[in-house]
Design an enzyme around this catalytic site. Structure first.
Site, PDB file in Angstrom:
ATOM      1  N   CYS B 104      48.084  26.071  65.156  1.00  0.00           N
ATOM      2  CA  CYS B 104      49.302  26.786  63.167  1.00  0.00           C
ATOM      3  C   CYS B 104      48.235  26.854  62.488  1.00  0.00           C
ATOM      4  O   CYS B 104      48.811  25.678  61.466  1.00  0.00           O
ATOM      5  CB  CYS B 104      50.006  26.297  63.793  1.00  0.00           C
ATOM      6  SG  CYS B 104      51.394  26.926  62.027  1.00  0.00           S
ATOM      7  N   CYS B 107      50.817  26.229  58.881  1.00  0.00           N
ATOM      8  CA  CYS B 107      51.786  24.735  59.156  1.00  0.00           C
ATOM      9  C   CYS B 107      51.790  24.034  60.132  1.00  0.00           C
ATOM     10  O   CYS B 107      50.776  23.120  60.630  1.00  0.00           O
ATOM     11  CB  CYS B 107      52.405  25.672  58.501  1.00  0.00           C
ATOM     12  SG  CYS B 107      54.171  24.162  58.050  1.00  0.00           S
ATOM     13  N   SER B 108      52.472  24.515  61.198  1.00  0.00           N
ATOM     14  CA  SER B 108      52.613  23.491  62.401  1.00  0.00           C
ATOM     15  C   SER B 108      53.269  24.235  63.456  1.00  0.00           C
ATOM     16  O   SER B 108      54.110  23.247  64.280  1.00  0.00           O
ATOM     17  CB  SER B 108      53.199  22.189  62.024  1.00  0.00           C
ATOM     18  OG  SER B 108      54.970  22.083  61.505  1.00  0.00           O
ATOM     19  N   CYS B 109      53.654  25.427  63.412  1.00  0.00           N
ATOM     20  CA  CYS B 109      53.859  26.170  64.855  1.00  0.00           C
ATOM     21  C   CYS B 109      54.226  25.210  65.607  1.00  0.00           C
ATOM     22  O   CYS B 109      52.651  25.539  66.698  1.00  0.00           O
ATOM     23  CB  CYS B 109      53.654  27.333  64.855  1.00  0.00           C
ATOM     24  SG  CYS B 109      54.449  28.408  63.320  1.00  0.00           S
TER      25      CYS B 109
END
Lengths: 103, 198
Positions: B104, B107-109
């Site tokens: 991702c 971000c942090s998906c």
């Protein structure tokens, strides 16, 4: 939107260094910040996209030099003050009180 | 200075967290029992063992594998893994010809119901920046050297879709049970930065 969070393809960030047998959380405060997310979001002051955006507008130095759950903490503080759930003054006063009690 | 032998000065971030939490509790905005329950769930109950069950089932059941690759969310839900950050799952299959790896960049998906919460490296600048321009170099940092003939596909999560890799079943595992196979499957193999080894 362009910003420091749009990291794909940028260089100079160093080696990846995966941590062997990494724990889910690295400190008690990380757990508290994580566990707060759903209950706070359920209060209706912000949605997930606003939360992400609050992180994206941190500014490059803060974004790159603070940890993941510090990003979350920043987003909580920013949005809850902006939306009027808390005031910056009461947050600062409580921080000072806790710091003094911990001395 | 700490006030007793077993306490220590609080860090700035610890002070900020305590201040925020105490104000939210006082205002009736959060219930600490709910916070504690969420921490316990994601620290102890949801994690990559869930995804490993999905992978092992796909390895032993061709019909399940077909459903997993065509309708990921529904097939994963058959094993009971549903919920936040897993609402729209796409499962991509690693083969000798194609190696898939997830990121991702923004971000942090990450697919929480099957893999739990992401490791720090997955959320950090070095991995997010580099895996999209030098995936083979990144995979080498995880000890995975792919032949030039293998195509590498990097899947960058959107804010909606969550990906998961179905790793290759390692050779020499024909005699293993589904449970034994699940025990071989690692988080990193389901992100696609390593392979499963027997």
């Amino acid at each position: 939107m362009n910003g420091v969070h749009d990291l794909g393809g940028s260089d100079g960030h160093g080696p990846i260094n995966p941590e062997p047998n990494e724990p889910v959380f690295h400190a008690e405060w990380e757990k508290r910040v994580f566990g707060m997310f759903l209950p706070v979001a359920a209060c209706g002051y912000f949605n997930l996209d606003e939360f992400r955006h609050a992180i994206e507008r941190m500014g490059a130095p803060s974004y790159l030099n603070t940890s993941y759950y510090e990003h979350w903490l920043h987003a909580f503080e920013t949005l809850l003050v902006e939306k009027g759930a808390l005031s910056a003054a009461e947050l600062a006063a409580r921080q000072q009180q806790i710091a003094e009690e911990a001395r | 200075m700490a006030s007793s032998a077993h306490t220590r000065p609080l860090s700035e971030v610890e002070i900020r967290v305590k201040a925020l939490e105490s104000l939210l509790v006082e205002k009736g905005l959060i219930d600490l029992a709910a916070v504690d329950a969420l921490i316990d769930k994601y620290e102890h109950k949801v994690g990559p063992r869930n995804g490993a069950r999905v992978v092992a089932r796909a390895w032993v059941d061709p019909a399940y594998k077909a459903r997993l690759l065509s309708h990921g969310t529904e097939a994963i839900a058959e094993l009971g893994y549903t919920g936040m950050q897993g609402e729209d799952m796409v499962v991509v299959e690693n083969t000798p010809e194609v190696h898939n790896v997830l990121v991702c960049t923004l971000c942090s998906c990450y697919p929480w119901p099957t893999l739990g919460l992401p490791p720090v490296w997955y959320k950090s600048a070095p991995y997010r920046s580099r895996v999209v321009i030098d995936p083979r170099g990144v995979l080498q940092e995880f000890g995975l050297q792919l032949p030039e003939s293998t195509e590498v596909r990097v899947w960058d999560s959107t804010s909606e879709v969550r990906y998961m890799v179905l790793p290759e079943r390692p050779p020499g595992t024909e005699h293993l049970s589904e449970d034994e196979l699940a025990a071989l499957v690692t988080r990193d193999a389901m992100i696609g930065v390593t392979k499963v080894s027997a």
